[in-house]
Design a protein around this motif. Structure first.
Motif, PDB file in Angstrom:
ATOM      1  N   ALA A 133      17.993  35.801 -13.538  1.00 35.84           N
ATOM      2  CA  ALA A 133      16.613  35.589 -13.971  1.00 35.84           C
ATOM      3  C   ALA A 133      16.127  36.756 -14.825  1.00 35.84           C
ATOM      4  N   CYS A 134      16.530  37.959 -14.460  1.00 37.24           N
ATOM      5  CA  CYS A 134      16.172  39.140 -15.256  1.00 37.24           C
ATOM      6  C   CYS A 134      16.819  39.080 -16.632  1.00 37.24           C
ATOM      7  N   LEU A 135      18.060  38.660 -16.665  1.00 36.23           N
ATOM      8  CA  LEU A 135      18.763  38.543 -17.937  1.00 36.23           C
ATOM      9  C   LEU A 135      18.117  37.476 -18.816  1.00 36.23           C
ATOM     10  N   ASP A 136      17.707  36.362 -18.210  1.00 39.88           N
ATOM     11  CA  ASP A 136      17.012  35.309 -18.961  1.00 39.88           C
ATOM     12  C   ASP A 136      15.712  35.844 -19.561  1.00 39.88           C
ATOM     13  N   ALA A 137      14.995  36.659 -18.778  1.00 42.19           N
ATOM     14  CA  ALA A 137      13.734  37.215 -19.256  1.00 42.19           C
ATOM     15  C   ALA A 137      13.964  38.109 -20.471  1.00 42.19           C
ATOM     16  N   ILE A 138      15.026  38.891 -20.436  1.00 44.50           N
ATOM     17  CA  ILE A 138      15.358  39.753 -21.577  1.00 44.50           C
ATOM     18  C   ILE A 138      15.791  38.911 -22.773  1.00 44.50           C
ATOM     19  N   ARG A 139      16.607  37.920 -22.500  1.00 43.24           N
ATOM     20  CA  ARG A 139      17.147  37.059 -23.552  1.00 43.24           C
ATOM     21  C   ARG A 139      16.040  36.330 -24.317  1.00 43.24           C
ATOM     22  N   ASN A 140      14.995  35.921 -23.595  1.00 42.23           N
ATOM     23  CA  ASN A 140      13.946  35.091 -24.197  1.00 42.23           C
ATOM     24  C   ASN A 140      12.721  35.885 -24.639  1.00 42.23           C
ATOM     25  N   ALA A 141      12.753  37.190 -24.466  1.00 40.44           N
ATOM     26  CA  ALA A 141      11.586  37.999 -24.795  1.00 40.44           C
ATOM     27  C   ALA A 141      11.498  38.273 -26.296  1.00 40.44           C
ATOM     28  N   ARG A 142      10.332  38.030 -26.847  1.00 45.92           N
ATOM     29  CA  ARG A 142      10.088  38.403 -28.244  1.00 45.92           C
ATOM     30  C   ARG A 142       9.950  39.918 -28.363  1.00 45.92           C
ATOM     31  N   ARG A 143       9.405  40.511 -27.321  1.00 48.19           N
ATOM     32  CA  ARG A 143       9.214  41.963 -27.303  1.00 48.19           C
ATOM     33  C   ARG A 143       9.415  42.474 -25.884  1.00 48.19           C
ATOM     34  N   CYS A 156      13.628  54.733 -19.249  1.00 48.80           N
ATOM     35  CA  CYS A 156      12.978  53.761 -20.134  1.00 48.80           C
ATOM     36  C   CYS A 156      13.358  54.023 -21.591  1.00 48.80           C
ATOM     37  N   GLU A 157      13.357  55.289 -21.982  1.00 53.21           N
ATOM     38  CA  GLU A 157      13.732  55.638 -23.361  1.00 53.21           C
ATOM     39  C   GLU A 157      15.173  55.243 -23.653  1.00 53.21           C
ATOM     40  N   GLU A 158      16.060  55.486 -22.701  1.00 54.41           N
ATOM     41  CA  GLU A 158      17.466  55.121 -22.885  1.00 54.41           C
ATOM     42  C   GLU A 158      17.629  53.611 -22.992  1.00 54.41           C
ATOM     43  N   THR A 159      16.855  52.874 -22.187  1.00 56.12           N
ATOM     44  CA  THR A 159      16.918  51.410 -22.222  1.00 56.12           C
ATOM     45  C   THR A 159      16.477  50.885 -23.583  1.00 56.12           C
ATOM     46  N   ALA A 160      15.345  51.396 -24.070  1.00 55.70           N
ATOM     47  CA  ALA A 160      14.862  50.976 -25.385  1.00 55.70           C
ATOM     48  C   ALA A 160      15.894  51.293 -26.459  1.00 55.70           C
ATOM     49  N   HIS A 161      16.497  52.459 -26.357  1.00 54.87           N
ATOM     50  CA  HIS A 161      17.521  52.876 -27.322  1.00 54.87           C
ATOM     51  C   HIS A 161      18.695  51.902 -27.345  1.00 54.87           C
ATOM     52  N   LEU A 162      19.149  51.497 -26.159  1.00 49.98           N
ATOM     53  CA  LEU A 162      20.276  50.564 -26.070  1.00 49.98           C
ATOM     54  C   LEU A 162      19.940  49.219 -26.705  1.00 49.98           C
ATOM     55  N   PHE A 163      18.793  48.658 -26.324  1.00 48.35           N
ATOM     56  CA  PHE A 163      18.468  47.290 -26.745  1.00 48.35           C
ATOM     57  C   PHE A 163      18.006  47.213 -28.196  1.00 48.35           C
ATOM     58  N   ILE A 164      17.393  48.269 -28.704  1.00 51.14           N
ATOM     59  CA  ILE A 164      17.022  48.271 -30.124  1.00 51.14           C
ATOM     60  C   ILE A 164      18.254  48.114 -30.997  1.00 51.14           C
ATOM     61  N   LYS A 165      19.322  48.821 -30.639  1.00 53.33           N
ATOM     62  CA  LYS A 165      20.565  48.739 -31.422  1.00 53.33           C
ATOM     63  C   LYS A 165      21.164  47.339 -31.392  1.00 53.33           C
ATOM     64  N   ALA A 166      20.843  46.560 -30.355  1.00 53.28           N
ATOM     65  CA  ALA A 166      21.360  45.196 -30.246  1.00 53.28           C
ATOM     66  C   ALA A 166      20.405  44.169 -30.837  1.00 53.28           C
ATOM     67  N   GLY A 167      19.364  44.646 -31.525  1.00 53.26           N
ATOM     68  CA  GLY A 167      18.471  43.737 -32.231  1.00 53.26           C
ATOM     69  C   GLY A 167      17.236  43.323 -31.463  1.00 53.26           C
ATOM     70  N   VAL A 168      16.945  43.976 -30.333  1.00 54.15           N
ATOM     71  CA  VAL A 168      15.769  43.631 -29.530  1.00 54.15           C
ATOM     72  C   VAL A 168      14.601  44.526 -29.927  1.00 54.15           C
ATOM     73  N   ASP A 169      13.412  43.920 -30.011  1.00 47.77           N
ATOM     74  CA  ASP A 169      12.199  44.698 -30.257  1.00 47.77           C
ATOM     75  C   ASP A 169      11.805  45.344 -28.934  1.00 47.77           C
TER      76      ASP A 169
END
Length: 302
Positions: A133-143, A156-169
């Motif tokens: 369910a957590c993965l679905d929430a990330i997958r479907n999130a616009r931001r 939190c900063e490390e998480t944002a860093h990881l996901f930004i590189k994968a194309g997530v806002d």
């Protein structure tokens, strides 16, 4: 090696002795050494016969290990462990297994074992349905907005860093004022993740409550599933918690941070593996952009 080879009380620090002699021990002797390393600072009340049966080795093996570590024999080894068992770190949030009198190499062994235990403990508490369910929430999130203070803010900063590189806002905020502003502007297609080891960070709890009220998906990562932060979120991922008393504002809880990062890395892997082609393309574009940026800087510096 005789017992005078080591310095310090009762012949020197046990884990230091094991570290020094481990490579020269036989396979069966390492079974004994591994047990002693993992239970250093504790009393060993077994007789040599019972201890041998528990470990599945001979009494002679235990005697050899005791002497190899610089003790006169197994009774001397037991006495040394009993004497050191009363010494504990008095600094809050430091694992109770770590003694102030430990050598640095001894501390390294204990800390590695404790951090490994925290990751394994967190993994054992995972619920497959909640994780998906957590993965679905990330997958479907616009931001995706990540909130935390202190040590959690770094995660939190490390998480944002990881996901930004994968194309997530993705963006991280580390102060309550900005966290509330961000929560007030989240919409149902957004996600807020709050990280707090104790779960008592009121700013994070309030921001999650507001984001959830606005219809956004919310996830809490905390060691206390009954805490204010956990109660404020729609989904909760629980990290392992040791028996060490945690004192707020007195340094970070060491095992908590590694457990949080373990969960973030797990969600990241699930995210990029889900649609490897798309996310791999974003990672490739990011790498290329960084390569060009640093290449240009090198030319300018030259």
């Amino acid at each position: 090696m005789n017992e005078t080879s080591f310095s310090g009380a009762a012949g020197g620090d046990l884990v230091h002795r094991i570290q020094e002699r481990y490579s020269s021990l036989r396979k069966s002797e390492r079974v004994v050494a591994d047990y002693l390393r993992e239970h250093s600072g504790e009393r060993v009340n077994y007789s040599i016969t019972d201890f041998a049966q528990i470990l599945g080795v001979s009494e002679a093996t235990i005697s050899r290990v005791s002497r190899a570590l610089g003790y006169k024999g197994y009774p001397d080894l037991k006495l040394s462990m009993a004497e050191s068992s009363g010494t504990r770190a008095s600094i809050p949030n430091i694992p109770e297994e770590i003694d102030q009198s430990d050598t640095l190499i001894s501390t390294s062994s204990k800390l590695a074992n404790l951090l490994a235990q925290s990751i394994l403990g967190t993994q054992r508490m995972l619920d497959a349905q909640t994780l998906e369910a957590c993965l679905d929430a990330i997958r479907n999130a616009r931001r995706m907005v990540l909130i935390g203070v202190g040590g959690a803010a770094a995660i939190c900063e490390e998480t944002a860093h990881l996901f930004i590189k994968a194309g997530v806002d993705a963006v991280a905020y580390n102060d309550a004022y900005t966290q509330v502003i961000a929560a007030a502007n989240l919409e149902p297609d957004c996600l807020m993740i709050g990280i707090s080891h104790t779960g008592t960070t009121q700013g994070v709890a309030k921001a999650l409550t507001l984001a959830r009220r606005n219809g956004a998906k919310t996830i809490a990562i905390t060691s206390d599933p009954a805490s204010a932060v956990a109660s404020a979120a729609g989904l909760v991922l629980t990290t392992w918690n040791s028996q060490t008393p945690s004192v707020p504002l007195y340094g970070d809880f060491l095992e908590g941070r590694i457990s949080q990062l373990f969960l973030i890395d797990l969600l990241y892997l699930g995210f990029i593996f889900e649609d490897e082609g798309d996310h791999a393309a974003h990672l490739k574009m990011t790498a290329q952009a960084l390569r060009e940026y640093y290449s240009a800087r090198t030319e300018l510096d030259g």
